[in-house]
Design a protein around this motif. Structure first.
Motif, mmCIF file in Angstrom:
data_model
loop_
_atom_site.group_PDB
_atom_site.id
_atom_site.type_symbol
_atom_site.label_atom_id
_atom_site.label_comp_id
_atom_site.label_asym_id
_atom_site.label_seq_id
_atom_site.Cartn_x
_atom_site.Cartn_y
_atom_site.Cartn_z
ATOM 1 N N LEU A 34 26.630 63.668 -33.877
ATOM 2 C CA LEU A 34 27.586 64.709 -34.255
ATOM 3 C C LEU A 34 26.864 65.962 -34.705
ATOM 4 O O LEU A 34 25.691 65.933 -35.064
ATOM 5 C CB LEU A 34 28.531 64.215 -35.354
ATOM 6 C CG LEU A 34 27.949 63.857 -36.722
ATOM 7 C CD1 LEU A 34 27.887 65.077 -37.646
ATOM 8 C CD2 LEU A 34 28.756 62.756 -37.389
ATOM 9 N N ILE A 35 27.602 67.065 -34.688
ATOM 10 C CA ILE A 35 27.122 68.325 -35.232
ATOM 11 C C ILE A 35 28.053 68.733 -36.361
ATOM 12 O O ILE A 35 29.279 68.555 -36.272
ATOM 13 C CB ILE A 35 27.064 69.428 -34.155
ATOM 14 C CG1 ILE A 35 26.457 70.717 -34.733
ATOM 15 C CG2 ILE A 35 28.440 69.701 -33.536
ATOM 16 C CD1 ILE A 35 26.120 71.753 -33.675
ATOM 17 N N GLU A 36 27.475 69.244 -37.442
ATOM 18 C CA GLU A 36 28.278 69.804 -38.528
ATOM 19 C C GLU A 36 28.366 71.308 -38.324
ATOM 20 O O GLU A 36 27.378 72.026 -38.446
ATOM 21 C CB GLU A 36 27.659 69.496 -39.885
ATOM 22 C CG GLU A 36 28.489 70.041 -41.048
ATOM 23 C CD GLU A 36 27.874 69.733 -42.398
ATOM 24 O OE1 GLU A 36 27.897 70.639 -43.259
ATOM 25 O OE2 GLU A 36 27.357 68.614 -42.588
ATOM 26 N N ALA A 37 29.557 71.768 -37.971
ATOM 27 C CA ALA A 37 29.793 73.199 -37.776
ATOM 28 C C ALA A 37 30.167 73.806 -39.111
ATOM 29 O O ALA A 37 30.989 73.251 -39.850
ATOM 30 C CB ALA A 37 30.909 73.416 -36.763
ATOM 31 N N SER A 38 29.569 74.937 -39.440
ATOM 32 C CA SER A 38 29.865 75.602 -40.702
ATOM 33 C C SER A 38 30.789 76.779 -40.447
ATOM 34 O O SER A 38 30.489 77.647 -39.627
ATOM 35 C CB SER A 38 28.582 76.082 -41.375
ATOM 36 O OG SER A 38 28.864 76.561 -42.666
ATOM 37 N N ALA A 39 31.915 76.782 -41.134
ATOM 38 C CA ALA A 39 32.961 77.749 -40.842
ATOM 39 C C ALA A 39 33.029 78.836 -41.904
ATOM 40 O O ALA A 39 33.933 78.857 -42.728
ATOM 41 C CB ALA A 39 34.310 77.048 -40.732
ATOM 42 N N MET A 40 32.072 79.725 -41.907
ATOM 43 C CA MET A 40 32.161 80.864 -42.805
ATOM 44 C C MET A 40 33.242 81.826 -42.330
ATOM 45 O O MET A 40 33.879 82.507 -43.120
ATOM 46 C CB MET A 40 30.816 81.572 -42.892
ATOM 47 C CG MET A 40 29.715 80.717 -43.515
ATOM 48 S SD MET A 40 28.152 81.585 -43.728
ATOM 49 C CE MET A 40 28.554 82.691 -45.076
ATOM 50 N N ASP A 41 33.445 81.864 -41.020
ATOM 51 C CA ASP A 41 34.454 82.733 -40.433
ATOM 52 C C ASP A 41 35.278 81.916 -39.453
ATOM 53 O O ASP A 41 34.849 81.632 -38.336
ATOM 54 C CB ASP A 41 33.780 83.910 -39.719
ATOM 55 C CG ASP A 41 34.782 84.828 -39.014
ATOM 56 O OD1 ASP A 41 35.996 84.686 -39.260
ATOM 57 O OD2 ASP A 41 34.333 85.684 -38.226
ATOM 58 N N PHE A 42 36.478 81.514 -39.873
ATOM 59 C CA PHE A 42 37.329 80.709 -38.995
ATOM 60 C C PHE A 42 37.656 81.435 -37.693
ATOM 61 O O PHE A 42 37.812 80.814 -36.645
ATOM 62 C CB PHE A 42 38.640 80.343 -39.703
ATOM 63 C CG PHE A 42 38.471 79.413 -40.874
ATOM 64 C CD1 PHE A 42 37.337 78.624 -41.010
ATOM 65 C CD2 PHE A 42 39.465 79.327 -41.835
ATOM 66 C CE1 PHE A 42 37.185 77.767 -42.084
ATOM 67 C CE2 PHE A 42 39.323 78.463 -42.914
ATOM 68 C CZ PHE A 42 38.187 77.686 -43.038
ATOM 69 N N GLY A 43 37.755 82.745 -37.770
ATOM 70 C CA GLY A 43 38.117 83.527 -36.595
ATOM 71 C C GLY A 43 37.052 83.526 -35.514
ATOM 72 O O GLY A 43 37.325 83.887 -34.364
ATOM 73 N N ALA A 44 35.833 83.097 -35.866
ATOM 74 C CA ALA A 44 34.746 83.077 -34.882
ATOM 75 C C ALA A 44 34.853 81.882 -33.948
ATOM 76 O O ALA A 44 34.173 81.840 -32.920
ATOM 77 C CB ALA A 44 33.398 83.060 -35.593
ATOM 78 N N PHE A 45 35.687 80.915 -34.293
ATOM 79 C CA PHE A 45 35.797 79.701 -33.489
ATOM 80 C C PHE A 45 36.742 79.906 -32.302
ATOM 81 O O PHE A 45 37.916 80.243 -32.472
ATOM 82 C CB PHE A 45 36.328 78.547 -34.335
ATOM 83 C CG PHE A 45 35.272 77.847 -35.139
ATOM 84 C CD1 PHE A 45 34.870 76.563 -34.817
ATOM 85 C CD2 PHE A 45 34.675 78.480 -36.220
ATOM 86 C CE1 PHE A 45 33.899 75.920 -35.563
ATOM 87 C CE2 PHE A 45 33.704 77.845 -36.970
ATOM 88 C CZ PHE A 45 33.311 76.559 -36.638
ATOM 89 N N ASP A 46 36.224 79.691 -31.113
ATOM 90 C CA ASP A 46 37.046 79.579 -29.910
ATOM 91 C C ASP A 46 37.332 78.088 -29.757
ATOM 92 O O ASP A 46 36.491 77.328 -29.280
ATOM 93 C CB ASP A 46 36.280 80.127 -28.703
ATOM 94 C CG ASP A 46 37.097 80.105 -27.418
ATOM 95 O OD1 ASP A 46 37.949 79.200 -27.266
ATOM 96 O OD2 ASP A 46 36.861 80.982 -26.561
ATOM 97 N N VAL A 47 38.508 77.681 -30.204
ATOM 98 C CA VAL A 47 38.827 76.261 -30.310
ATOM 99 C C VAL A 47 38.725 75.556 -28.959
ATOM 100 O O VAL A 47 38.090 74.498 -28.835
ATOM 101 C CB VAL A 47 40.236 76.063 -30.916
ATOM 102 C CG1 VAL A 47 40.675 74.607 -30.802
ATOM 103 C CG2 VAL A 47 40.241 76.511 -32.375
ATOM 104 N N GLU A 48 39.337 76.142 -27.950
ATOM 105 C CA GLU A 48 39.335 75.503 -26.635
ATOM 106 C C GLU A 48 37.918 75.360 -26.088
ATOM 107 O O GLU A 48 37.535 74.307 -25.560
ATOM 108 C CB GLU A 48 40.185 76.313 -25.660
ATOM 109 C CG GLU A 48 40.328 75.668 -24.294
ATOM 110 C CD GLU A 48 41.253 76.440 -23.369
ATOM 111 O OE1 GLU A 48 41.241 76.155 -22.156
ATOM 112 O OE2 GLU A 48 41.990 77.327 -23.864
ATOM 113 N N PHE A 49 37.118 76.413 -26.240
ATOM 114 C CA PHE A 49 35.739 76.373 -25.750
ATOM 115 C C PHE A 49 34.919 75.337 -26.518
ATOM 116 O O PHE A 49 34.158 74.562 -25.931
ATOM 117 C CB PHE A 49 35.091 77.755 -25.884
ATOM 118 C CG PHE A 49 33.676 77.813 -25.391
ATOM 119 C CD1 PHE A 49 33.407 78.008 -24.044
ATOM 120 C CD2 PHE A 49 32.618 77.668 -26.272
ATOM 121 C CE1 PHE A 49 32.097 78.050 -23.579
ATOM 122 C CE2 PHE A 49 31.303 77.710 -25.816
ATOM 123 C CZ PHE A 49 31.048 77.900 -24.472
ATOM 124 N N THR A 50 35.089 75.320 -27.844
ATOM 125 C CA THR A 50 34.346 74.375 -28.672
ATOM 126 C C THR A 50 34.664 72.942 -28.284
ATOM 127 O O THR A 50 33.755 72.111 -28.110
ATOM 128 C CB THR A 50 34.651 74.606 -30.159
ATOM 129 O OG1 THR A 50 34.198 75.913 -30.541
ATOM 130 C CG2 THR A 50 33.969 73.562 -31.036
#
Length: 297
Positions: A34-50
């Motif tokens: 697994l990878i631990e993603a750090s979400a300092m900026d939720f808006g930076a996440f492209d959910v579908e791509f991720t």
């Protein structure tokens, strides 16, 4: 069997699509679960791509973040408590959408150095918020991890014992203690005893050495730590966390005081950490499973 993970900041400082593809791909290449993603900026996440890249690489994911001073759910200030609760709810929604199993970090106060201790009212307010967020997380099968950090990053949970009391007050099966070797090395009198006393309240674990460089190259006694984890039959994720000024940059560089380049090669660092962790786990399991080998028959 524990799933082994690595923090995304080992690979990259952000979570653009390019960052996500790089971090996920290199994590899978290194053989992690697994990878631990750090979400300092939720808006930076492209959910579908991720989700797509995670699925392509057969990789699990967890999510971590902290609250800032305007979102301090332990402050007793209604506006900041509301803002913090909304941030936590948004984080749980993001975790659900990317398929994360855990949301961890400083979820119970601001991620900052305080100049005064917490108040009983502030802690009660924090517990109430975490309970509501935990109920929401439970709907998606997500575990919340209350990360125990050193005194310079929060004034609420600095020891495992405090975190155990906190999660018992929340009283939800999916709200657990998140322990971290680096922070425990600063605050605990006996790290192994703290792990054993946490017992089945432990839900997430970070490895990291005293200087946040290569595992085993600092002052932490990992043999005792892994034996304690095996002794309590901990089955949750074990995620390696390390920071270098070469990767993280500002603002995290300033927040965490990452002033030195403790490593240059992310691949070598991560590969070493996985091998080191596997060896320590194997040694710990053997020491506990086969104590009779040294006895006289």
């Amino acid at each position: 069997m524990n799933k082994l993970g690595v923090h995304a900041f080992v690979w990259t400082e952000g979570w653009t699509n390019n960052d996500a593809a790089k971090a996920i791909g290199l994590t899978a290449e290194a053989g992690y679960d697994l990878i631990e993603a750090s979400a300092m900026d939720f808006g930076a996440f492209d959910v579908e791509f991720t989700r797509k890249v995670l699925e392509q690489n057969g990789l699990g994911v967890t999510l971590s973040f902290g609250l800032d001073s305007t979102q301090d759910v332990s402050s007793g200030d209604p506006a900041r408590v509301r803002a913090g609760e909304q941030r936590l709810m948004d984080g749980v929604a993001l975790a659900r959408d990317i398929g994360a199993t855990h949301v961890c970090g400083i979820l119970y106060s601001a991620f900052q150095k305080y100049s005064v201790p917490p108040t009983p009212e502030g802690i009660k307010g924090s517990v109430d918020v975490v309970r509501r967020v935990g109920e929401k997380a439970k709907e998606s099968g997500i575990t919340l991890g209350m990360e125990v950090v050193n005194r310079y990053e929060s004034n609420v949970l600095n020891t495992a014992a405090q975190a155990v009391e906190f999660v018992k007050r929340v009283s939800l099966p999916n709200v657990k203690v998140h322990l971290d070797c680096y922070h425990m090395n600063i605050e605990e009198a006996d790290v192994a005893a703290a792990i054993r006393d946490t017992g089945n309240n432990l839900g997430y674990f970070h490895t990291g050495d005293s200087h946040r460089g290569y595992l085993g190259s600092g002052s932490i006694d990992f043999s005792k730590i892994f034996r304690a984890l095996v002794a309590i039959d901990y089955q949750g994720p074990i995620t390696f966390e390390s920071f270098s000024s070469k990767v993280v940059g500002q603002p995290l560089e300033g927040i965490l005081g990452i002033w030195r380049n403790l490593w240059e090669d992310s691949r070598d660092l991560a590969t070493h950490a996985k091998a080191y962790t596997e060896v320590q786990l194997k040694s710990a399991r053997e020491s506990i499973a086969n104590p009779g080998r040294s006895r006289l028959n």
